[in-house]
Design an enzyme around this catalytic site. Sequence first.
Site, PDB file in Angstrom:
ATOM      1  N   CYS A  91      -3.239  -6.405  -8.460  1.00  0.00           N
ATOM      2  CA  CYS A  91      -1.898  -6.388  -7.858  1.00  0.00           C
ATOM      3  C   CYS A  91      -1.231  -7.759  -7.784  1.00  0.00           C
ATOM      4  O   CYS A  91      -0.162  -7.962  -8.367  1.00  0.00           O
ATOM      5  CB  CYS A  91      -1.975  -5.806  -6.443  1.00  0.00           C
ATOM      6  SG  CYS A  91      -2.749  -4.187  -6.335  1.00  0.00           S
ATOM      7  N   HIS A 152       2.772  -8.453  -1.082  1.00  0.00           N
ATOM      8  CA  HIS A 152       1.445  -8.942  -1.494  1.00  0.00           C
ATOM      9  C   HIS A 152       1.516 -10.251  -2.273  1.00  0.00           C
ATOM     10  O   HIS A 152       0.733 -10.483  -3.196  1.00  0.00           O
ATOM     11  CB  HIS A 152       0.712  -7.879  -2.318  1.00  0.00           C
ATOM     12  CG  HIS A 152      -0.784  -7.944  -2.150  1.00  0.00           C
ATOM     13  ND1 HIS A 152      -1.661  -7.140  -2.844  1.00  0.00           N
ATOM     14  CD2 HIS A 152      -1.554  -8.735  -1.365  1.00  0.00           C
ATOM     15  CE1 HIS A 152      -2.895  -7.410  -2.495  1.00  0.00           C
ATOM     16  NE2 HIS A 152      -2.865  -8.383  -1.599  1.00  0.00           N
TER      17      HIS A 152
END
Length: 598
Positions: A91, A152
């Site tokens: 990610c 993130h």
Amino acid sequence: MMLVALERGISREEKNIWQRYNLAVMLAPFLFSLTSGLVPSRPNILLIMADDLGYGDLGCYGNATIRTPNIDQLAKEGVKLTQHIAAASLCTPSRAAFLTGRYPVRSGMASSNKQRVLYWVAASGGLPNNETTFAKLLQQQGYATGLIGKWHQGLNCESRSDHCHHPLSHGFDYFYGTPFTLVNDCQSRKNPEVGVNQRATYWFYTHIVALLVFTLLLGKVTGLCSVKWKIIALITLCGILFFICWFISYGFVSYWNCIILRDHVIIEQPMEPEMSASRMLKETISFIERNQKGPFLLFVSFLHVHTPLVTTKMFRGKSRHGLYGDNVEEMDWMVGKILAAIDKNGLRNNTFTYFTSDHGGFLEARDGAFQLGGWNSIYKGGKGMGGWEGGIRVPGIVRWPGMVPTDTIIDEPTHLMDIYPTVAHLAGASVPQDRVIDGQNLLPLLQGSAQHSEHEFMFHYCGSYLHAVRWYQKESGALWKAHYVTPKFYPEGAGACYGQRMCQCFGEAVTHHTPPLLFNLLQDPSEVNPLSPNAEPLFNTIVSQIKRGVDEHRRTLTPVPEQFSSYNNIWKPWLQPCCGTFPFCWCNKGNHNDHISI
């Protein structure tokens, strides 16, 4: 000359007709360029990114067991990219590359250790503020910019209020979502996911100290040893402090990591995962309605389909692929609602819409023998594996009515990083000239003015380690891929690292190949049969050319601070966002735009 001769023998009325005809002929190329999108405009830009979605999880990419009618319709109304590649199979680095148009190793968002993503909201690592995201470029062009969902990319650097890595510091005017990601720890009754090995180690040491204290007490009471009470008390105090220190971080992960922000304000701590989908959908629709006069950039970054696969009752048990399929179908429904909001506000024809995933499906995600991750179609490998196609080949769909063709498939190599120069071009912005931009403008390929991809080489990293390289020969159309390093699957013969959380990038967990494993991706897209010098007469030439590309690429790299270093990726209490008085951090402030009908 013919027109001049004709004019001498015609009436004034006929002459006017000819003049209008000549004008139309002269203007035709310009009008065509307008209607074909070759003249830059300022459309709204809607970017939708799924989390951990496998290449083969959508109907339009060959799935027959999961229903995705809205995304399938999006593909029918636009262009489907079949060789769309992510810069990383995890990610944080993949999204950093997407936002900046640059390989994550250039910004320090690639790791040389086992921690390849950010593990804490209260870590000091994150996307450096000297990186220029596409949001910042479009913000400077007068676009309203919003991010809804997963970030993130870090939050703070030195204090819990400096917001150095925050979306609002990277060009977004509005943010609603989680600065972290969705993990098992966010949902009650799920096995913990963050720091599992560390917790086990700390529990072991805690038990050792407790056993030591118990043994000393027993020896003291029975007279078998003459240790002083002060020593027993000191050991006990040290054990208690040790337990408190590690349990404060790992015992309250849901409070530290699972939070919802609106801009800089904490809305939920911990978040309510079961409500996150509907609330983020409402925020998305609200943003579209507020900015319908445009232009706007909206990045919808789904929490779907990341484990723990939080799915509402309306979709649980509805698919033929278990909880994962349910979660994919709920995401598809959300995509349909977002596109309906675009239509409702009359924005369809003036909105460049893009759908993708940050990387491939998570093969090791299982509940016993039950698969919780996605399907990567015929491609080997998945999430966390540096070079295998299953971890980096992702869906890519573009719709822009009247500007790109409908129901079209493009088989040329493209990249998530290509969105950066593409949206910059659409907004009339210039990409930064003081750094290497690895993405290429997709518009010529999408609109048919270019027949081949501008990418010659693509570099596939696992952390900061180069595992594989693909080489596209435009002249011949050949597509080669060389693997220098591959992960060791477990058990032997399996297609993933089932004995651990996911495959690693270096050390004894990988195999180095000299010469590299070479595949012809056009003939062997599943990467099953590596070529040999005997089977491929041009083997040495191909490997030599790929090495040339690697050498040129490495000459463009400059040393940068590593954002996932041990110091940058540990929990730091002074960086922890807190809704109350630390460490009593919990709140639910409501006000989630619940009045918006979906």
